[in-house]
Design an enzyme around this catalytic site. Sequence first.
Site, short mmCIF file in Angstrom:
data_model
loop_
_atom_site.label_atom_id
_atom_site.label_comp_id
_atom_site.label_asym_id
_atom_site.label_seq_id
_atom_site.Cartn_x
_atom_site.Cartn_y
_atom_site.Cartn_z
N HIS A 185 -5.78 13.44 5.71
CA HIS A 185 -4.47 13.99 5.37
C HIS A 185 -3.51 13.91 6.55
O HIS A 185 -2.30 13.72 6.36
CB HIS A 185 -4.62 15.44 4.91
N ARG A 323 -2.05 0.60 -12.31
CA ARG A 323 -3.52 0.53 -12.24
C ARG A 323 -4.10 1.47 -13.27
O ARG A 323 -3.77 2.66 -13.30
CB ARG A 323 -4.01 0.91 -10.84
N GLU A 412 -11.73 -5.46 -4.94
CA GLU A 412 -12.19 -4.37 -4.08
C GLU A 412 -13.65 -4.51 -3.68
O GLU A 412 -14.14 -3.75 -2.85
CB GLU A 412 -12.02 -3.03 -4.80
N ASP A 436 -11.27 -0.11 0.03
CA ASP A 436 -12.57 -0.24 -0.64
C ASP A 436 -13.25 -1.56 -0.30
O ASP A 436 -14.47 -1.62 -0.15
CB ASP A 436 -12.40 -0.10 -2.16
N CYS A 483 -2.39 -3.75 -1.49
CA CYS A 483 -1.85 -2.40 -1.68
C CYS A 483 -2.63 -1.37 -0.88
O CYS A 483 -2.45 -0.17 -1.05
CB CYS A 483 -1.86 -2.02 -3.16
#
Length: 553
Positions: A185, A323, A412, A436, A483
């Site tokens: 975060h 997505r 991914e 990923d 992305c």
Amino acid sequence: MSGLLLHGIGVGGGSAAGPVARMSAPPALPAPRPVADPAAEAAAVRAALAEVEADLAERAGRASGAGAEVLSAQAMMAADPALADQAVGLVEQGTDGAHALTAAFDGFRDALLAAGGYFAERAADLDDLRDRSVARLPGLPVPGLPDPGHPYVLVADDLAPADTALLDPARVLALVTVRGGPTSHTAILAKALGLPAVVGCAPAADLTDGQQVLVRGADGTVEADPTAESVALAAEAERRRRERLAGIHGLGRTSDGHPVALLVNLGAAHELAGAAAADAEGVGLFRTEFLYLDRAEAPGQDEQAAAYRAVFDAFAGRRVVVRTLDAGADKPLPFATAADEENPALGIRGLRTAARDPQLLETQLAAIAEAAAGSTADVWVMAPMVSLPREAAEFAQRVRAHGLRQAGVMIEVPAAALRADRLAEVCDFFSLGTNDLAQYTFAADRTLGALAELLDPWQPALLELIATACHSAADRGRPIGVCGEAASDPALALVLVGLGVTSLSAAPGALPEVRAALRAHTLAECWELAELALFADDAAGAASAVRARIGER
């Protein structure tokens, strides 16, 4: 420590110098004590959790964008009835409130760490909730941001979302944390605020209040006790950087006119206004999970269509890449995810959930088609976690059956990159999810700080997989975007374009730097930079070679 260069993970652009101000430590856990009145103790525990929830909800109301989203999520964690029930159960067995809350939070924390992925990254959030709840019991002040009375560089072991979300960029010059990773975060919010930040910098634990430091977000370094000359040079470079960014707008282009679409990522309703106002050519990743999270059953077609229509209307005339539901792994849903998966990151997630419940995908595609029917947005739809050409073909067929013209897949997993030539035969575009893809390529949990080197998007093996996918896309005339986090690094963006990437999607605040980097280089120079990175021995070598060549120019 004078003159030392401390290394961590850079997650925010630019640089800043100033005195250190450290976060204060949370209140120590008091010694165990006997419980004279279990009912009153249980009531105090529930009241402490309720106060923490209310405080976080109030902070969420004052925050915006990513900060509001993070704080709202924390408030929901504090309000989890299972957490309160577990702590109260321990109180009824004779454990005092502080230790009961600590044990309950630690149990939840262990579960998150065991789940891995995004869950493991949220374990630190539970630590903050625990500290706030324990402090509330005896009415102790909850640790907050320091206030030395002047602008400062904030240094902490790790930063809680409740504090980071309300940082004032006019007072906090930069962020440095001992722990944390590129998807923490702290990293997410630092980018949203445009602050230079370095996370996962273990030597920062020895920095002291008032000590002067120079933080360089781009290369992930913190210079302790910098010379006046270093500070002056960094300040001048930062001035030139801001001046350069202020004068560059419009479409993504290399200096010789090669187009590279610059798009924004969108993951929550409250981000829509800021994303739509950004100087971007559309949305490269519209995460639809926000409609499904924290509910017992999937949203219906009408509710979904209304949410999608709002996005399409905000981006009228621009591209929006939707997505489909990426449930599973770090985003388990009671109506889509098996509760008994031992390794959810390698389980039924992404498109795989459609095999278990085909109606989930059918309803979503119908809602997207309904919303797109009356819109001028250029709607593209892609599936996450595709591994096989058969999966891509079946998904594309379902998308087109709903009247949607552009059907694509996320790359991914290595299998998708290696067989991208076959995937390109049956779908219209690719989108590379570098976070990923790195995790699965290196068998390394993307949130584990100890494996940060393997998860670095500069890793040549990762770039080689990206190059493989790009070559396959080019052979079939298919657009291919990035992305993931890699798209927000201006130097790495040049490498990606050199590898064949045709669009870059990132947080709105990252686009000016990327746009400026593209405008300063030709496509041939991007090819050269890509070759330098591919032939490096490791991530550090790739990044340093590319940045040195850019610096020479």
